[in-house]
Design a protein around this motif. Structure first.
Motif, short mmCIF file in Angstrom:
data_model
loop_
_atom_site.label_atom_id
_atom_site.label_comp_id
_atom_site.label_asym_id
_atom_site.label_seq_id
_atom_site.Cartn_x
_atom_site.Cartn_y
_atom_site.Cartn_z
N ALA A 1 162.04 29.87 72.88
CA ALA A 1 161.30 29.42 74.06
C ALA A 1 160.62 30.59 74.76
CB ALA A 1 162.25 28.71 75.02
N LEU A 2 161.29 31.73 74.82
CA LEU A 2 160.71 32.91 75.46
C LEU A 2 159.46 33.38 74.72
CD1 LEU A 2 161.07 34.97 77.75
CD2 LEU A 2 162.45 36.34 76.19
N ARG A 3 159.53 33.41 73.39
CA ARG A 3 158.36 33.81 72.60
C ARG A 3 157.20 32.84 72.79
NH1 ARG A 3 158.87 36.91 67.98
NH2 ARG A 3 156.65 36.46 67.69
N LEU A 4 157.50 31.55 72.83
CA LEU A 4 156.44 30.54 73.01
C LEU A 4 155.81 30.66 74.40
CD1 LEU A 4 158.09 27.36 71.43
CD2 LEU A 4 156.34 28.83 70.43
N SER A 5 156.62 31.01 75.40
CA SER A 5 156.09 31.12 76.76
C SER A 5 155.17 32.32 76.93
CB SER A 5 157.25 31.22 77.77
OG SER A 5 157.93 32.47 77.62
N GLU A 6 155.23 33.27 76.01
CA GLU A 6 154.42 34.49 76.12
C GLU A 6 153.04 34.36 75.47
OE1 GLU A 6 157.02 37.26 74.28
OE2 GLU A 6 158.27 37.58 76.07
N VAL A 7 152.82 33.25 74.76
CA VAL A 7 151.53 33.05 74.08
C VAL A 7 150.93 31.73 74.55
CG1 VAL A 7 152.28 34.36 72.07
CG2 VAL A 7 152.60 31.88 72.10
N SER A 8 149.68 31.50 74.18
CA SER A 8 149.02 30.25 74.53
C SER A 8 149.54 29.11 73.66
CB SER A 8 147.50 30.39 74.34
OG SER A 8 147.19 30.58 72.97
N VAL A 9 149.29 27.87 74.11
CA VAL A 9 149.77 26.69 73.38
C VAL A 9 149.18 26.65 71.97
CG1 VAL A 9 149.82 24.17 73.39
CG2 VAL A 9 150.06 25.43 75.54
N CYS A 10 147.96 27.11 71.82
CA CYS A 10 147.30 27.09 70.51
C CYS A 10 148.00 27.98 69.48
CB CYS A 10 145.84 27.54 70.65
SG CYS A 10 144.86 26.48 71.73
N GLN A 11 148.77 28.94 69.95
CA GLN A 11 149.46 29.88 69.05
C GLN A 11 150.90 29.48 68.74
OE1 GLN A 11 148.36 33.33 71.70
NE2 GLN A 11 147.79 34.28 69.74
N TRP A 12 151.35 28.37 69.31
CA TRP A 12 152.75 27.99 69.13
C TRP A 12 153.09 27.74 67.66
CZ3 TRP A 12 154.12 24.13 73.67
CH2 TRP A 12 154.18 24.87 74.86
N GLY A 13 152.19 27.10 66.94
CA GLY A 13 152.45 26.81 65.53
C GLY A 13 152.70 28.06 64.71
N SER A 14 151.86 29.08 64.90
CA SER A 14 152.02 30.33 64.14
C SER A 14 153.28 31.08 64.54
CB SER A 14 150.79 31.23 64.34
OG SER A 14 150.63 31.55 65.72
#
Length: 470
Positions: free
Chosen positions: A79-92
């Motif tokens: 969750a911390l990693r996902l919160s540091e990037v945009s939603v478009c980058q969540w998949g990668s």
């Protein structure tokens, strides 16, 4: 009653200790006394319970803040990693670090995304998630009041909320980043809509109950058992009316079917929509409806690990063929399976040692006070729940039957699948409700005893007057 008695027998009585029993009795007695006083506050009693619950949990975060451990640390880091990037980058990002939850345990992805949302909005690391969970936990205490009030009355409802506020496991569990905080809140909310029916329309209550159960399922996949319990409760409610009034049979069945259809429709519609969105965006590559049930049964039937997590089964958790082979092999020993089921059922409600989540916080509180206080407190609760089951047959309260079906359903499912002592967390508020009725009953008997012996005070008073005159 037999299953609850098995849990009581699982307690280590010598380890619990008399001081913890008396301390627990003192807490219960204070809660009963406060419940009598708060009953006079009317609607304000809910606000008072909410403030006490939230204050106690925020205080626990201040003095007993535990960093994330084990699986909770893994989900938090994702969750911390996902919160540091945009939603478009969540998949990668998930393709790099979240393969376990993206491919196999997809059912937990909604919870990870909820943690991500909290971090996106508030920041502050895991502390912000703990504070949000503290609000959910406090809300569960308030819902416990509402549920208890509907089942037994206002005074007992207030007591149920107070008992859950100071339940040691729930209190010490405040800082753990578990999905159980959200799951318990939405589960109790769903039960409230089923039992209390706050809206005039029965269909509207059922739809809202299905919505609440769906959110609980998204947080933690345990609601299928609850849905079955609700259906059994509706059948029982129909039969109780059917017995006394034959003229309403057709209307009762029609209404019940319509209500259950609305609940199931909302429940599965929300889950299906969430599954479509997550798979369509590439956040998960499996299905949220796949709970890896074979793995849970294989672990649950492992006599060597007593039905708990073990490295041997975990190594083949994604090999369905090997898991099915192990299940067949273990079921070929019915004697061992029967003995294992009894041990598992006893551990389910007879073990409150959450030491695995107190790593880094050792000492007297973590190693002695916390587990022993939890067991002593729950020993009193379970004994009163057993008495409540006896009284339930006599009183015939159908709302109480729903709570008992709730417990019985989970007893049955955990006879098959993996157990851990923290899996009893969902039962704690329900147990507090069922126990509250008997705590108030015992308190009333005690008060009557004092009232009958009031002549002692009068005699002593007359004696004192004579002494003063002399």
């Amino acid at each position: 009653m037999l299953l609850l008695g098995t849990s009581v027998c699982a307690f280590k009585y010598q380890a619990v200790g008399i001081p913890y029993i008396f301390l627990s009795m003192g807490i219960v007695l204070v809660c009963v006394s406060v419940a009598y006083f708060m009953e006079r506050l009317g609607a304000w009693s809910l606000a008072v319970v909410g403030v006490i619950a939230l204050g106690s949990r925020l205080l626990m975060l201040a003095v007993w803040n535990l960093p994330p451990q084990n699986d909770f640390l893994t989900t938090y880091e994702i969750a911390l990693r996902l919160s540091e990037v945009s939603v478009c980058q969540w998949g990668s990002v998930l393709s790099d670090i979240g393969q376990l939850y993206r491919d196999y345990w997809c059912v937990h992805m909604p919870f990870i995304l909820s943690e991500t949302a909290v971090l996106k909005i508030f920041g502050g690391g895991y502390v912000s998630i703990q504070i949000v969970f503290a609000f959910f936990s406090a809300g569960s205490c308030v819902l416990n009041v509402l549920l208890g009030e509907k089942v037994f009355g206002k005074r007992i409802g207030i007591l149920a909320g107070l008992l859950y506020i100071f339940q040691p496991t729930a209190l010490f569990f405040t800082s753990v980043l578990s999905n159980q905080h959200m799951a318990v809140f939405f589960c109790l909310l769903g039960l409230y809509f089923i039992v209390a029916k706050p809206l005039k329309s029965g269909a509207a209550n059922s739809i809202l109950a299905g919505t609440a159960f769906a959110f609980s399922q998204l947080a933690r996949p345990e609601m299928y058992v609850v849905l079955v319990a609700v259906v059994c409760y509706e059948i029982y409610a129909i039969l109780t009316v059917w017995k006394n009034d034959n003229t309403k049979r057709g209307a009762l069945i029609k209404t019940a079917v319509f209500k259950m259809a609305g609940m199931f429709f909302m429940f599965f519609a929300i889950l299906l929509l969430c599954n479509i969105v997550l798979t369509g965006t590439g956040l998960i590559r499996g299905s949220m409806f796949e709970g890896n049930f074979s793995y849970k049964i294989a672990v649950g039937m492992n006599a060597e690990s007593q039905g708990e997590w073990n490295a041997s089964d975990a190594e083949v958790c994604n090999d369905s063929e090997e898991l099915n082979r192990r299940i067949r092999e273990r079921l070929q020993q019915p004697g061992k399976v029967a003995a294992l089921v009894l041990k598992k059922e006893g551990a389910l409600l007879g073990s409150y040692d959450y030491g695995w989540c107190t790593e880094g916080k050792m000492g007297y509180i973590a190693e002695k006070f916390f587990p022993l206080m939890s067991e002593a407190y729950m020993l009193l609760i379970l004994l009163c729940v057993i008495a409540a089951c006896v009284y339930g047959f006599k009183s015939g309260k159908k709302e109480q039957m729903l709570l008992e079906l709730f417990l019985f359903g989970f007893f049955l499912i955990f006879a098959l699948i993996e157990v851990q002592n923290r899996y009893n967390f969902l039962f704690l508020p329900v147990l507090c409700i069922l126990a509250s009725g008997n705590f108030v009953l015992f308190y009333n008997i005690y008060k009557k005893f004092l009232d009958k012996n009031v002549f002692i005070d009068r005699v002593s008073g007359k004696f004192a007057k004579k002494v003063l005159k002399k």
